[in-house]
Design an enzyme around this catalytic site. Structure first.
Site, PDB file in Angstrom:
ATOM      1  N   LEU A  69      -1.045   0.956  -9.644  1.00 51.84           N
ATOM      2  CA  LEU A  69      -0.199  -0.097  -9.121  1.00 51.84           C
ATOM      3  C   LEU A  69      -1.148  -1.512  -8.930  1.00 51.84           C
ATOM      4  O   LEU A  69      -0.510  -2.685  -9.172  1.00 51.84           O
ATOM      5  CB  LEU A  69       0.099   0.225  -7.691  1.00 51.84           C
ATOM      6  N   GLY A  83      -8.664  -3.948  -6.404  1.00 55.67           N
ATOM      7  CA  GLY A  83      -9.234  -4.876  -5.683  1.00 55.67           C
ATOM      8  C   GLY A  83     -10.766  -4.829  -5.766  1.00 55.67           C
ATOM      9  O   GLY A  83     -11.031  -4.041  -6.724  1.00 55.67           O
ATOM     10  N   ASP A 124      -7.052 -12.524   6.921  1.00 61.45           N
ATOM     11  CA  ASP A 124      -7.013 -12.793   5.560  1.00 61.45           C
ATOM     12  C   ASP A 124      -5.554 -12.682   5.120  1.00 61.45           C
ATOM     13  O   ASP A 124      -5.189 -12.223   4.146  1.00 61.45           O
ATOM     14  CB  ASP A 124      -7.729 -11.667   4.765  1.00 61.45           C
ATOM     15  N   SER A 165     -11.162  -1.283  -4.265  1.00 57.60           N
ATOM     16  CA  SER A 165     -10.408  -0.019  -4.526  1.00 57.60           C
ATOM     17  C   SER A 165      -9.706  -0.223  -5.908  1.00 57.60           C
ATOM     18  O   SER A 165      -9.383  -1.128  -6.235  1.00 57.60           O
ATOM     19  CB  SER A 165      -9.691   0.324  -3.388  1.00 57.60           C
TER      20      SER A 165
HETATM   21  P1  ATP Z   1      -9.116  -6.768  -1.859  1.00 63.35           P
HETATM   22  O1  ATP Z   1     -10.119  -7.039  -2.881  1.00 63.35           O
HETATM   23  O2  ATP Z   1      -8.019  -7.634  -1.938  1.00 63.35           O
HETATM   24  O3  ATP Z   1      -9.707  -6.590  -0.585  1.00 63.35           O
HETATM   25  P2  ATP Z   1      -8.746  -3.995  -2.070  1.00 63.35           P
HETATM   26  O4  ATP Z   1      -9.655  -3.207  -2.917  1.00 63.35           O
HETATM   27  O5  ATP Z   1      -8.880  -3.901  -0.477  1.00 63.35           O
HETATM   28  O6  ATP Z   1      -8.738  -5.444  -2.410  1.00 63.35           O
HETATM   29  P3  ATP Z   1      -5.742  -3.729  -1.759  1.00 63.35           P
HETATM   30  O7  ATP Z   1      -5.624  -5.124  -1.383  1.00 63.35           O
HETATM   31  O8  ATP Z   1      -5.417  -3.016  -0.584  1.00 63.35           O
HETATM   32  O9  ATP Z   1      -7.309  -3.572  -2.195  1.00 63.35           O
HETATM   33  O10 ATP Z   1      -4.869  -3.136  -2.889  1.00 63.35           O
HETATM   34  C1  ATP Z   1      -4.866  -3.722  -4.287  1.00 63.35           C
HETATM   35  C2  ATP Z   1      -3.643  -3.855  -4.949  1.00 63.35           C
HETATM   36  O11 ATP Z   1      -2.879  -2.656  -4.974  1.00 63.35           O
HETATM   37  C3  ATP Z   1      -2.696  -4.768  -4.019  1.00 63.35           C
HETATM   38  O12 ATP Z   1      -3.055  -6.089  -4.500  1.00 63.35           O
HETATM   39  C4  ATP Z   1      -1.598  -4.230  -4.629  1.00 63.35           C
HETATM   40  O13 ATP Z   1      -1.007  -4.835  -5.770  1.00 63.35           O
HETATM   41  C5  ATP Z   1      -1.590  -2.921  -4.796  1.00 63.35           C
HETATM   42  N1  ATP Z   1      -1.188  -2.169  -3.579  1.00 63.35           N
HETATM   43  C6  ATP Z   1      -1.610  -1.877  -2.464  1.00 63.35           C
HETATM   44  N2  ATP Z   1      -1.267  -1.412  -1.547  1.00 63.35           N
HETATM   45  C7  ATP Z   1      -0.062  -0.970  -2.118  1.00 63.35           C
HETATM   46  C8  ATP Z   1       1.273  -0.509  -1.529  1.00 63.35           C
HETATM   47  N3  ATP Z   1       1.356   0.069  -0.428  1.00 63.35           N
HETATM   48  N4  ATP Z   1       2.294  -0.471  -2.553  1.00 63.35           N
HETATM   49  C9  ATP Z   1       2.216  -0.758  -3.828  1.00 63.35           C
HETATM   50  N5  ATP Z   1       1.266  -1.538  -4.237  1.00 63.35           N
HETATM   51  C10 ATP Z   1      -0.021  -1.585  -3.411  1.00 63.35           C
END
Ligand code: ATP
Ligand code: MG
Ligand code: MG
Length: 408
Positions: A27, A30, A152, A33
């Site tokens: 999906l 980031g 954020d 993850s």
């Molecule tokens: P960041 O660098 O922004 O901190 P991260 O690794 O913490 O990123 P998230 O921002 O939680 O990751 O999620 C990454 C991407 O996954 C989001 O931008 C979104 O596109 C997708 N995503 C996250 N949670 C969901 C969800 N519940 N349903 C659908 N897509 C999701």
């Protein structure tokens, strides 16, 4: 990347948590993850599986996120506060190490994508209001009931609630334009004399122009379609940077373009940092002052970092000439919004942009603003001031009571 300490490589059909979750398609991702659509065999529904990088600092960050999300989910059993719900969490061991995994309800695209699909042409006020209301309901819950600062808040961290079939690739099924698809290759030019070549080039230019026109028509109808299946409320996600208001670990928060003046200047912060709107450190301050007028001297000179930017008179050290404007003017001139819409919107927006954090309205106060009130038929048409006041006060009372779902 995909190495020791980094991301876990996933293929569709992989099993997690002793077979409870089966991965379907990626999906998003980031810095911390990758996030996969997965089928939850136990509850027979689709979920979003966030698989954290495995190095200790990422594991630590995941535990931090779980701390906040557990509290948020526990205190909102009816799931109506416009914040992502954490369903489960577990550890998964793979070739790159041990990854903490978070399981969320499946949501749709981020507001950033929504803006991009519309080719930055903007979104109708009706939708903007619905989205603002959802975000404010979420912030009010975080701030007044839990004492959590998100810190954020930005377009990427608000996801739409999508009702499209999650298994269908939204691009291939035509729900979204594929903005990254490369153009076809031009034909070869063998065996043509210079005149034929010239004619062919001219014909190609005409064809390219026609194709461009057709493409824009197709794409505008597609961007409309990309909104199908979305009821447009939305939810706040990504609690990787959240903090308790009474336990702040760091004085430098927020993504650069969205940073509130008190963060830039090191003046301490509270819930009101979530209430600033994103603008595009010296330049940023200058842009703020061009839009909002001169920063009061007391605020400009009070922060621990004030001396980096301001002289003792409260003037910017390096930028002397400011092109003064106003929120209302920018809305009309740059964003082509009608004078009356711009006035109503600026009236909502400007208090949120106040240089003095304590003067910014709370989320609960914003929810009562006339700009966010429905007409009787649940549309958000233009209102005269009296109607707005009446409906506003009548409708906003439920929003701060815990356990009570407001209709957005
Ligand atoms: P960041 O660098 O922004 O901190 P991260 O690794 O913490 O990123 P998230 O921002 O939680 O990751 O999620 C990454 C991407 O996954 C989001 O931008 C979104 O596109 C997708 N995503 C996250 N949670 C969901 C969800 N519940 N349903 C659908 N897509 C999701
Ligand atoms: Mg994110
Ligand atoms: Mg994050």
């Amino acid at each position: 990347g995909y190495r020791k300490g980094g991301y876990h490589a996933v293929r569709p059909g992989d099993q997690f948590a002793a077979g409870r979750y089966v991965s379907q398609r990626k999906l998003g991702w980031g810095n911390f993850s990758t996030v996969w659509l997965a089928f939850d065999v136990q509850s027979q529904r689709y979920v979003a599986l966030k698989i954290q990088k495995s190095a200790p600092e990422f594991a630590q960050a995941a535990l931090h996120e779980i701390e906040f999300l557990s509290e948020i989910t526990k205190r909102d059993p009816s799931n109506c506060k416009c914040i992502i719900q954490l369903i489960d969490h577990f550890k998964h061991t793979g070739p790159n190490g041990q990854h903490i995994c978070l399981v969320f309800e499946f949501l749709g695209d981020s507001l950033l994508k929504l803006v991009q699909y519309n080719r930055y042409k903007g979104i109708g006020f009706d939708r903007v209001k619905r989205i603002c209301k959802s975000i404010l309901v979420g912030l009010d819950y975080l701030h007044s009931e839990l004492g959590i600062i998100h810190s954020d808040l930005k377009l990427e961290n608000v996801l739409l609630i999508s009702t499209i079939d999650p298994t269908k690739d939204p691009i291939r099924s035509g729900l979204k334009p594929d903005l990254e698809r490369p153009e076809g290759n031009p034909n070869g030019e063998v065996g043509l004399n210079p005149i034929e070549k010239k004619l062919k080039m001219r014909a190609r230019r005409v064809l390219a122009k026609l194709a461009e026109k057709r493409k824009s028509v197709v794409e505008s109808s597609r961007s409309e379609r990309s909104l199908d299946g979305i009821d447009l409320t939305c939810k706040i996600v990504d609690f990787g940077n959240a903090c308790w208001a009474d336990k702040q670990f760091t004085d430098f928060i927020q993504t650069r373009q969205y940073r509130a003046p008190e963060i830039i200047l090191g003046s301490g912060y509270s819930f009101s940092v979530d209430m600033t709107e994103g603008l595009s450190l010296q330049d940023h301050l200058a842009l703020m002052m061009e839009l909002l007028g001169k920063m009061p001297k007391k605020i400009a000179t009070m922060g621990t970092r004030s001396k980096e930017y301001f002289d003792r008179h409260g003037d910017l050290k390096r930028i002397r000439r400011l092109k003064l404007s106003s929120v209302e003017r920018v809305l009309v001139d740059k964003y082509k919004i009608s004078e009356s819409d711009a006035r109503e919107f600026a009236n909502f927006l400007c208090p949120l942009l106040d240089f003095a954090p304590e003067k910014r309205p709370t989320a609960a106060e914003c929810l009562k603003h006339p700009w966010l009130q429905y007409n009787e038929d649940k549309t958000y048409g233009p209102l005269n001031n009296n109607d707005a006041k009446n409906i506003g006060l009548a409708q906003s009372t439920g929003s701060t009571t815990s356990g009570d779902c407001t209709n957005i």
